[in-house]
Scaffold this motif. Sequence first.
Motif, PDB file in Angstrom:
ATOM      1  N   PHE A 109      27.683  43.609  28.424  1.00  0.00           N
ATOM      2  CA  PHE A 109      27.518  43.097  29.771  1.00  0.00           C
ATOM      3  C   PHE A 109      28.674  42.169  30.116  1.00  0.00           C
ATOM      4  O   PHE A 109      29.131  41.385  29.284  1.00  0.00           O
ATOM      5  N   TYR A 110      29.124  42.251  31.362  1.00  0.00           N
ATOM      6  CA  TYR A 110      30.123  41.340  31.909  1.00  0.00           C
ATOM      7  C   TYR A 110      29.483  40.598  33.071  1.00  0.00           C
ATOM      8  O   TYR A 110      28.837  41.209  33.918  1.00  0.00           O
ATOM      9  N   PRO A 111      29.671  39.284  33.161  1.00  0.00           N
ATOM     10  CA  PRO A 111      29.115  38.560  34.310  1.00  0.00           C
ATOM     11  C   PRO A 111      29.917  38.880  35.572  1.00  0.00           C
ATOM     12  O   PRO A 111      31.118  39.141  35.510  1.00  0.00           O
ATOM     13  N   THR A 112      29.238  38.867  36.714  1.00  0.00           N
ATOM     14  CA  THR A 112      29.943  39.077  37.975  1.00  0.00           C
ATOM     15  C   THR A 112      30.684  37.798  38.356  1.00  0.00           C
ATOM     16  O   THR A 112      30.376  36.708  37.850  1.00  0.00           O
ATOM     17  N   PHE A 122      44.915  28.409  39.949  1.00  0.00           N
ATOM     18  CA  PHE A 122      44.871  27.043  40.476  1.00  0.00           C
ATOM     19  C   PHE A 122      43.673  26.259  39.950  1.00  0.00           C
ATOM     20  O   PHE A 122      42.702  26.031  40.649  1.00  0.00           O
ATOM     21  N   TYR A 123      43.777  25.864  38.711  1.00  0.00           N
ATOM     22  CA  TYR A 123      42.814  24.967  38.069  1.00  0.00           C
ATOM     23  C   TYR A 123      41.383  25.509  38.094  1.00  0.00           C
ATOM     24  O   TYR A 123      40.432  24.793  38.369  1.00  0.00           O
ATOM     25  N   HIS A 124      41.222  26.779  37.874  1.00  0.00           N
ATOM     26  CA  HIS A 124      39.924  27.438  37.725  1.00  0.00           C
ATOM     27  C   HIS A 124      39.074  27.422  38.994  1.00  0.00           C
ATOM     28  O   HIS A 124      37.881  27.658  38.933  1.00  0.00           O
ATOM     29  N   GLU A 125      39.625  27.102  40.148  1.00  0.00           N
ATOM     30  CA  GLU A 125      38.815  27.083  41.362  1.00  0.00           C
ATOM     31  C   GLU A 125      38.676  28.483  41.962  1.00  0.00           C
ATOM     32  O   GLU A 125      37.671  28.781  42.576  1.00  0.00           O
ATOM     33  N   LEU A 126      39.684  29.311  41.824  1.00  0.00           N
ATOM     34  CA  LEU A 126      39.639  30.662  42.379  1.00  0.00           C
ATOM     35  C   LEU A 126      39.590  31.654  41.227  1.00  0.00           C
ATOM     36  O   LEU A 126      40.581  31.872  40.536  1.00  0.00           O
ATOM     37  N   LEU A 127      38.429  32.234  40.995  1.00  0.00           N
ATOM     38  CA  LEU A 127      38.277  33.217  39.933  1.00  0.00           C
ATOM     39  C   LEU A 127      38.631  34.588  40.483  1.00  0.00           C
ATOM     40  O   LEU A 127      38.122  35.003  41.526  1.00  0.00           O
ATOM     41  N   LEU A 128      39.501  35.284  39.789  1.00  0.00           N
ATOM     42  CA  LEU A 128      40.032  36.557  40.290  1.00  0.00           C
ATOM     43  C   LEU A 128      39.418  37.773  39.627  1.00  0.00           C
ATOM     44  O   LEU A 128      39.176  38.778  40.288  1.00  0.00           O
ATOM     45  N   ALA A 129      39.195  37.712  38.318  1.00  0.00           N
ATOM     46  CA  ALA A 129      38.788  38.911  37.600  1.00  0.00           C
ATOM     47  C   ALA A 129      38.111  38.538  36.291  1.00  0.00           C
ATOM     48  O   ALA A 129      38.254  37.430  35.788  1.00  0.00           O
ATOM     49  N   VAL A 130      37.394  39.505  35.744  1.00  0.00           N
ATOM     50  CA  VAL A 130      36.732  39.379  34.448  1.00  0.00           C
ATOM     51  C   VAL A 130      37.146  40.539  33.598  1.00  0.00           C
ATOM     52  O   VAL A 130      37.262  41.659  34.079  1.00  0.00           O
ATOM     53  N   GLY A 131      37.404  40.288  32.339  1.00  0.00           N
ATOM     54  CA  GLY A 131      37.737  41.408  31.466  1.00  0.00           C
ATOM     55  C   GLY A 131      38.075  40.978  30.082  1.00  0.00           C
ATOM     56  O   GLY A 131      38.110  39.836  29.752  1.00  0.00           O
TER      57      GLY A 131
END
Length: 165
Positions: free
Chosen positions: A98-101, A156-165
Amino acid sequence: MLLRYGIVWAVNRAFLKYILSLDRFDEKENVSNCIQLKTSVIKGIKNQLIDQFPVIEPWLNQIMPKKDPVKIVRCHEHIEILTVNGELLFFRQREGVFYPTLRLLHKYPFILPHQQVDKGAIKFVLSGANIMCPGLTSPGAKLYPAAVDTVVVSFFYHELLLAVG
């Protein structure tokens, strides 16, 4: 880890195709069925999530309350999405892990370690490109040591999450 080959993360293109681009997502065309899970199956999934993400254990009852219905939405290309009260929480492909959204990771950013890309990589990552080593080692990017294979790509300091993998 795939860093040895210059690739840190590859976007799950099928998930991007069906979920992240909601303007192209049509429930009638892309969802094959929706199954409400039994309590025993939910316990097995919770144990699998705790094994995969040990830091999630104290918050798992908050993320997946016992009284709320838990469903698996099955899409084409063997994608399964775990939902609670209509909220998409986790996804997997072909009975994998499982990957979190990204929505769940914005609420609970500590679930996965972060890697930071530079400003020039954002449009390519959001378009589904692979992240290569120069995108993590250039100025503006930060490559943090991670003990797990799954990471969150942020800017930018973990405020904008772009992708999971």
